[in-house]
Design a protein around this motif. Structure first.
Motif, PDB file in Angstrom:
ATOM      1  N   THR A   1      -2.003 -24.129   4.894  1.00  0.00           N
ATOM      2  CA  THR A   1      -2.723 -23.646   6.067  1.00  0.00           C
ATOM      3  C   THR A   1      -1.857 -22.879   7.050  1.00  0.00           C
ATOM      4  O   THR A   1      -2.308 -21.914   7.644  1.00  0.00           O
ATOM      5  N   ASN A   2      -0.598 -23.303   7.242  1.00  0.00           N
ATOM      6  CA  ASN A   2       0.190 -22.742   8.341  1.00  0.00           C
ATOM      7  C   ASN A   2       1.676 -22.695   7.977  1.00  0.00           C
ATOM      8  O   ASN A   2       2.396 -23.671   8.180  1.00  0.00           O
TER       9      ASN A   2
ATOM     10  N   ALA B   1      -9.197 -17.799  12.623  1.00  0.00           N
ATOM     11  CA  ALA B   1      -7.948 -18.273  12.028  1.00  0.00           C
ATOM     12  C   ALA B   1      -7.129 -19.023  13.068  1.00  0.00           C
ATOM     13  O   ALA B   1      -7.353 -18.904  14.265  1.00  0.00           O
ATOM     14  N   SER B   2      -6.175 -19.798  12.610  1.00  0.00           N
ATOM     15  CA  SER B   2      -5.339 -20.602  13.477  1.00  0.00           C
ATOM     16  C   SER B   2      -3.938 -20.007  13.536  1.00  0.00           C
ATOM     17  O   SER B   2      -3.321 -19.776  12.511  1.00  0.00           O
TER      18      SER B   2
ATOM     19  N   GLU C   1      -4.489 -20.261   7.076  1.00  0.00           N
ATOM     20  CA  GLU C   1      -4.495 -20.319   8.544  1.00  0.00           C
ATOM     21  C   GLU C   1      -5.755 -21.001   9.079  1.00  0.00           C
ATOM     22  O   GLU C   1      -6.331 -20.585  10.084  1.00  0.00           O
TER      23      GLU C   1
END
Length: 349
Positions: A72-73, A231-232, A103
């Motif tokens: 994810t990140n 999105a993050s 993300e």
């Protein structure tokens, strides 16, 4: 400009006056080829700069020797260590790794899974977003071996390797406050609806209950997750700083602040300095993640060290076992994190 032509087994065969079939068998270590001929073929292959065509090989073998890794990140130091561990373990087993990043975007996750299916990877390791399991269901329907990391989707029955975040936070809080206990405690946590966040909150609340604190003495503060266009973005200390600065005053503050990641602790430190509060004399601070800067803060940050390397290695081992025996029972493991007590709390060093 004349571009060099890719060296093939035909080139080696022509130079040595051998058949392509003989060259192929020698390079693959198969068939009846004399040691002298095999050595000559390998020497010429090295001289010409020959490299096997993995696509052609996959057409013959039915495998790509590639594992998909979905996270994810990548800016999170935990995931950076996890990627490294996965790549190292896969390499020793003869696999390459195809990395894709979501993300925390459902659309990115769907596209990542479709890309893995198009590429034809042999298996997948992944950290799911958990909002909707559709993308991961596609992998299950395709019959691909999957091991989920950090966050589980039990209904799909995939193998799983996670971290016991609830117990980790629980033990870290009890160790941080020491024998003196704590009157009130606040938790600055991400607002993502994911299992790891829920587990940290549960561990925090259970620890306070064990310390004899009333429910009203604990407060969970959800920090915005930097979302832009679905999105993050990477964690930013100022997200937690703004919230801490708006809540904490010299006359209204807990005895302990716990943060769901060490970046939030950076923001809390700044808010406390501006407020004239001292760590740990006036207020203790406990982070999560043991990111590289944690030990170099002033005072050094107590936190929770996560077994990223062990998780990556165990996950690849699960995946290799699943490839070897697709019908084996589901494997699942929760790895224990390690509380690290430093000067920002009054617990045991």
């Amino acid at each position: 400009m004349v571009h060099p032509q890719r060296v093939t087994q035909r080139h080696i065969a022509d130079v040595l006056g051998l058949s392509v079939n003989t060259v192929s068998r020698a390079l693959a270590g198969k068939g009846q080829v004399s040691d002298a001929t095999r050595d000559a073929i390998r020497t010429e292959a090295e001289r010409l700069g020959y490299h096997p065509n993995s696509h052609a090989r996959s057409l013959v073998s039915g495998t790509t020797m590639v594992v998909g890794l979905v996270i994810t990140n990548p800016s999170n130091p935990f995931y950076a260590a996890l990627i490294s561990a996965v790549e190292q373990r896969c390499r020793t087993a003869g696999y390459s790794v195809l990395l894709l990043v979501t993300e925390e975007s459902e659309q990115n996750e769907q596209e990542a899974v479709q890309q893995l299916l198009r590429f034809g990877v042999d298996a997948v390791l992944g950290v799911p977003i958990q909002n909707r399991p559709d993308a991961w269901e596609s992998l299950a329907k395709a019959g691909l071996p999957v091991v989920l990391l950090s966050r589980d989707i039990p209904a799909l029955g995939f193998d799983f390797v996670g971290i016991d975040a609830e117990q980790g936070i629980h033990d870290a809080v009890l160790g941080a406050v020491g024998e003196g206990g704590v009157r009130r405690a606040w938790l600055f946590e991400e607002d993502l609806e994911i299992s790891t966040t829920a587990e940290r909150i549960a561990g925090f609340e259970r620890a306070l209950s064990d310390l004899g604190a009333a429910p009203a003495d604990s407060l969970v503060i959800k920090v915005p997750t930097r979302r832009t266009g679905g999105a993050s973005l990477p964690w930013r200390p100022d997200d937690a700083y703004r919230m801490a600065a708006g809540l904490i005053t010299p006359g209204n503050h807990p005895g302990l602040v716990v943060t769901g990641n060490d970046y939030f602790a950076l923001g809390v430190y700044k808010a406390l300095r501006e407020c004239g509060l001292r760590v740990p004399d006036d207020i203790m601070v406990l982070g999560y993640g043991d990111h590289p800067f944690a030990a170099y803060l002033e005072p050094a940050l107590s936190t929770v060290r996560l077994p990223a390397h062990a998780m990556g290695t165990r996950a690849v081992d699960f995946l290799l076992a699943r490839l070897a025996d697709p019908d084996a029972p589901r494997r699942a493991a929760l790895l224990p994190p390690d509380p690290v007590h430093r000067a920002s709390t009054r617990g045991a060093a």
